[in-house]
Write an enzyme that holds these catalytic residues in place. Structure first.
Site, short mmCIF file in Angstrom:
data_model
loop_
_atom_site.label_atom_id
_atom_site.label_comp_id
_atom_site.label_asym_id
_atom_site.label_seq_id
_atom_site.Cartn_x
_atom_site.Cartn_y
_atom_site.Cartn_z
N SER A 123 0.82 -1.21 0.00
CA SER A 123 0.00 0.00 0.00
C SER A 123 0.85 1.26 0.00
O SER A 123 0.44 2.28 -0.53
CB SER A 123 -0.90 0.03 1.24
OG SER A 123 -1.82 -1.00 1.18
N HIS A 144 -2.46 -3.58 -6.66
CA HIS A 144 -2.91 -3.17 -5.32
C HIS A 144 -4.42 -3.33 -5.18
O HIS A 144 -5.20 -2.67 -5.87
CB HIS A 144 -2.52 -1.71 -5.08
CG HIS A 144 -2.90 -1.20 -3.73
ND1 HIS A 144 -3.76 -0.16 -3.54
CD2 HIS A 144 -2.52 -1.61 -2.48
CE1 HIS A 144 -3.90 0.06 -2.25
NE2 HIS A 144 -3.16 -0.79 -1.59
N GLU A 156 -5.46 -1.60 -8.52
CA GLU A 156 -4.61 -0.55 -9.10
C GLU A 156 -3.32 -1.20 -9.62
O GLU A 156 -2.67 -1.94 -8.89
CB GLU A 156 -4.32 0.52 -8.04
CG GLU A 156 -5.63 1.20 -7.61
CD GLU A 156 -5.44 2.26 -6.54
OE1 GLU A 156 -5.49 3.44 -6.86
OE2 GLU A 156 -5.26 1.87 -5.36
N ASN A 195 -5.67 6.17 -2.39
CA ASN A 195 -5.22 6.83 -1.16
C ASN A 195 -4.74 8.25 -1.40
O ASN A 195 -4.71 9.06 -0.47
CB ASN A 195 -4.16 5.99 -0.44
CG ASN A 195 -4.83 4.82 0.27
OD1 ASN A 195 -5.99 4.91 0.66
ND2 ASN A 195 -4.12 3.73 0.40
P1 NAD Z 1 -1.16 -9.14 7.50
O1 NAD Z 1 -0.25 -8.80 8.61
O2 NAD Z 1 -2.59 -9.39 7.76
O3 NAD Z 1 -0.59 -10.45 6.74
C1 NAD Z 1 0.76 -10.64 6.42
C2 NAD Z 1 1.00 -12.13 6.22
O4 NAD Z 1 2.34 -12.31 5.79
C3 NAD Z 1 0.82 -12.96 7.49
O5 NAD Z 1 0.04 -14.10 7.18
C4 NAD Z 1 2.25 -13.36 7.86
O6 NAD Z 1 2.33 -14.62 8.49
C5 NAD Z 1 2.91 -13.40 6.50
N1 NAD Z 1 4.36 -13.23 6.57
C6 NAD Z 1 5.11 -12.66 7.54
N2 NAD Z 1 6.42 -12.70 7.19
C7 NAD Z 1 6.47 -13.30 6.00
C8 NAD Z 1 7.53 -13.66 5.14
N3 NAD Z 1 8.79 -13.40 5.44
N4 NAD Z 1 7.20 -14.29 4.01
C9 NAD Z 1 5.92 -14.55 3.68
N5 NAD Z 1 4.88 -14.24 4.45
C10 NAD Z 1 5.16 -13.63 5.60
O7 NAD Z 1 -0.97 -7.99 6.42
P2 NAD Z 1 -2.02 -7.45 5.32
O8 NAD Z 1 -2.88 -6.42 5.94
O9 NAD Z 1 -2.64 -8.61 4.62
O10 NAD Z 1 -1.01 -6.68 4.36
C11 NAD Z 1 -0.19 -7.39 3.45
C12 NAD Z 1 0.19 -6.44 2.32
O11 NAD Z 1 -1.02 -5.99 1.70
C13 NAD Z 1 0.93 -5.21 2.77
O12 NAD Z 1 1.89 -4.87 1.80
C14 NAD Z 1 -0.16 -4.13 2.82
O13 NAD Z 1 0.35 -2.84 2.55
C15 NAD Z 1 -1.05 -4.58 1.68
N6 NAD Z 1 -2.44 -4.12 1.75
C16 NAD Z 1 -3.16 -4.21 2.91
C17 NAD Z 1 -4.48 -3.75 2.94
C18 NAD Z 1 -5.33 -3.87 4.21
O14 NAD Z 1 -6.40 -3.23 4.24
N7 NAD Z 1 -4.92 -4.64 5.20
C19 NAD Z 1 -5.06 -3.20 1.78
C20 NAD Z 1 -4.31 -3.15 0.60
C21 NAD Z 1 -3.00 -3.60 0.61
#
Ligand code: NAD
Length: 286
Positions: A123, A144, A156, A195
């Site tokens: 993000s 994204h 995106e 955003n």
């Molecule tokens: P999250 O913390 O819910 O999930 C992250 C996952 O990655 C976990 O399951 C964790 O076990 C795993 N992980 C940790 N270390 C790791 C590694 N070395 N290799 C592989 N997996 C690993 O995070 P999220 O909210 O799902 O966000 C993930 C990505 O998505 C981020 O880049 C975030 O910016 C993006 N994102 C999040 C949202 C949101 O609303 N949460 C929206 C759009 C984009």
């Protein structure tokens, strides 16, 4: 050359990774989901089961076991080499920490076939921050998603100057194929389109509230009535959860920190964290 995407691997099965994997499986692709250990994979199974139930209620065509079937067909593994061995596309949704992302791309570059496209769901990082760790900057870009991919279905698509235009187009086509509306960016922009619009709006709303100019309800009413939007900015923050803007603001400049202090004292310290906690700027019934 047409780039075919059939086999998709999602790295990280947290909030967004689980949704991306599930939506991709639900729309007929072969999906492998990777996470770091057995505990994380157990969590992934729970998330997929919950998503299957949600899709059953909210998504057309998900009844009659189709959602459960999608959940059952996702291959789960904590072996990164096995996860990407035959992937056409890897969508990375690991934590938003540059060092973690860089490390996983360094490994990926050596493990995935040459043809594999890598896409980050980051993000806040730019693909240029990561591209040099991929070993294949021409096949790397950002894809994204928004949280709750099955209903807030924008995707995106944002490359770097080195992204191959055919790779960009293949990822746009893939987004369409999994039911997303692709939003193409021509240049890198922190915050993408969504955003770039949303963050200034939410900050302006909080500045009105924190500055004592107007109550959150009045701010929201103005936005809804005068623009025809279904939700006002404080209602949106309740949906996002107050801790996300708080964590961003508290690391910002002086004005941002004042907003963070206002959020903390008036809402977060009182357990008013937003919709998911039952109360934020508004109170919600179960
Ligand atoms: P999250 O913390 O819910 O999930 C992250 C996952 O990655 C976990 O399951 C964790 O076990 C795993 N992980 C940790 N270390 C790791 C590694 N070395 N290799 C592989 N997996 C690993 O995070 P999220 O909210 O799902 O966000 C993930 C990505 O998505 C981020 O880049 C975030 O910016 C993006 N994102 C999040 C949202 C949101 O609303 N949460 C929206 C759009 C984009």
């Amino acid at each position: 050359m047409t780039i075919e995407i059939r086999r998709v691997t999602v790295l990280g099965t947290g909030v967004l990774g689980s949704q991306i994997a599930f939506q991709t499986a639900f729309t007929g692709f072969d999906v492998t989901a990777y996470d770091i250990d057995d505990e994380a994979l157990t969590g992934a199974r729970d998330r997929f089961a919950k998503l299957a139930a949600t899709y059953g209620e909210e998504v057309a065509g998900a009844a009659d076991g189709k959602a459960e079937q999608a959940a059952a067909e996702i291959v789960l593994t904590s072996d990164l080499a096995a996860a990407v061995r035959d992937a056409d596309l890897v969508v990375e949704a690991v934590p938003e920490v540059l060092a973690i992302k860089q490390e996983i791309y360094k490994q990926l570059g050596g493990l995935a076939p040459d043809r594999t496209i890598f896409a980050t769901n980051s993000s806040t990082l730019l693909p240029s921050d990561i591209k040099d760790f991929t070993g294949r900057p021409d096949k790397f870009l950002a894809l994204h998603f928004a949280n709750l991919v099955w209903k807030y279905n924008t995707a995106e698509v944002m490359g770097t100057p080195e992204t191959d235009p055919e790779v960009f187009q293949a990822v746009v086509d893939f987004a369409v194929a999994i039911g997303m509306v692709p939003i193409e960016l021509h240049k890198e922009k922190a915050g993408y389109v969504l955003n770039s619009l949303l963050v200034p709006l939410l900050n302006a709303a909080m500045a009105l509230g924190a500055g004592g100019y107007a109550e959150p309800e009045a701010v929201d009413k103005t936005w809804r009535i005068a623009t025809g939007s279904p939700l006002g900015p404080f209602q949106m923050i309740d949906v996002i959860g107050l801790t996300t803007p708080y964590n961003i603001l508290v690391n910002g400049g002086e004005d941002a920190q004042q907003l963070a202090a206002w959020l903390k004292a008036n809402y977060i310290d009182k357990g008013k964290l937003g919709l998911a906690s039952g109360e934020g700027f508004y109170r919600y019934s179960a």
